[in-house]
Design an enzyme around this catalytic site. Structure first.
Site, mmCIF file in Angstrom:
data_model
loop_
_atom_site.group_PDB
_atom_site.id
_atom_site.type_symbol
_atom_site.label_atom_id
_atom_site.label_comp_id
_atom_site.label_asym_id
_atom_site.label_seq_id
_atom_site.Cartn_x
_atom_site.Cartn_y
_atom_site.Cartn_z
ATOM 1 N N SER A 149 -2.714 40.115 -2.611
ATOM 2 C CA SER A 149 -1.455 40.596 -1.929
ATOM 3 C C SER A 149 -0.447 39.994 -2.759
ATOM 4 C CB SER A 149 -1.769 40.250 -0.635
ATOM 5 O OG SER A 149 0.118 40.639 -0.233
ATOM 6 N N TYR A 163 -1.287 33.789 5.686
ATOM 7 C CA TYR A 163 -1.752 35.048 4.873
ATOM 8 C C TYR A 163 -1.792 34.854 3.479
ATOM 9 C CZ TYR A 163 -2.287 40.066 3.568
ATOM 10 O OH TYR A 163 -2.682 40.857 2.442
#
Length: 251
Positions: A149, A163
């Site tokens: 990401s 995350y």
């Protein structure tokens, strides 16, 4: 159009297939003639959004290491039908816990137990699957693609600390896997999506468009094309890379 010209049908195992990037990836590979074995926490739904069946779906709780081991055994049994060859493994499933209203969870906002769950799903499960299916990947000279990401490289306004750090660690893992799997004929790469237009976007994401040079959100199909590229001979000398798919947002 069916693009798979090999005598043997190629096979992909994909986690997180039911929506967004995962759903688009299933459609991309299926359209090219691949068999796609999907994995999710839920059983095969009657109103399935992808073209497959129960015989190509495995119910799997990535948060449970014991269930991951059980599922790997089932995957290997499923692959025996095509000579125990696995052409591609895509580790797409991930969780990104949010605060009220989709707000970012800072480093001090989550219990250690929740951090552990995030890392089990986002980091440990991918290496468990890669190691557990290594013989099948070797037999096909296959590829692994880990979905990282843009949040893995900088503090993100919506992605929480757990995350983001798990995705940074996943690229580090990609590098290590590329080094260790490469001599065995298995390539390992990562794709790093930015703001992709899916049903799980946080409220306010549209405000980030001004920071994207292309001035738009990405589409799941655009990410799926990149994943497909990394799983085919078109990328035969690409190993250990992280491909940014964010319209230039990272610059």
């Amino acid at each position: 159009m069916i693009e798979n010209t090999d005598n043997e049908r190629k096979t992909l195992i994909l986690t997180g297939a039911s929506r967004g990037i995962g759903h688009a990836t299933v459609k991309r590979f299926s359209s090219a003639g691949w068999r796609v074995i999907t994995c999710s926490r839920h059983g095969f739904p009657e109103n399935c959004p992808w073209d497959a069946g129960p015989e190509d779906h495995i119910q799997l709780d990535l948060a449970n290491p014991g269930d991951v081991k059980r599922a790997i055994h089932e995957m290997r049994e499923r692959l025996q039908a095509n000579g125990s060859r696995l052409n591609a493994l895509v580790n797409n499933a991930a969780i990104s816990p949010k605060g009220p209203g989709g707000s970012r969870l800072a480093a001090m906002d989550m219990d250690v137990e929740d951090w552990t769950t995030v890392f089990q799903i986002n980091l440990f499960a991918p290496i468990m699957l890669g190691r557990g299916l290594l013989e099948e990947l070797k037999a096909a000279k296959g590829s692994v693609v880990n979905v990282t990401s843009i949040a893995g490289g900088k503090v993100h306004p919506f992605a929480g600390a757990a995350y983001s750090t798990s995705k940074a660690a996943l690229f580090a893992l990609t590098r290590e896997m590329a080094h260790d799997f490469g001599p065995l004929g298995v390539r390992v790469n990562a794709i790093s999506p930015g703001e992709i237009e899916t049903s799980i976007l946080s409220p306010g994401t549209e405000k980030l468009i001004v920071d994207i040079p292309m001035r738009r959100l990405g589409q799941p199909e655009e990410v799926a094309k990149a994943i497909y590229f990394l799983c085919t001979d078109a990328s035969s000398y690409v190993n250990g890379a992280e491909l940014h798919i964010n319209g230039g947002q990272h610059v």
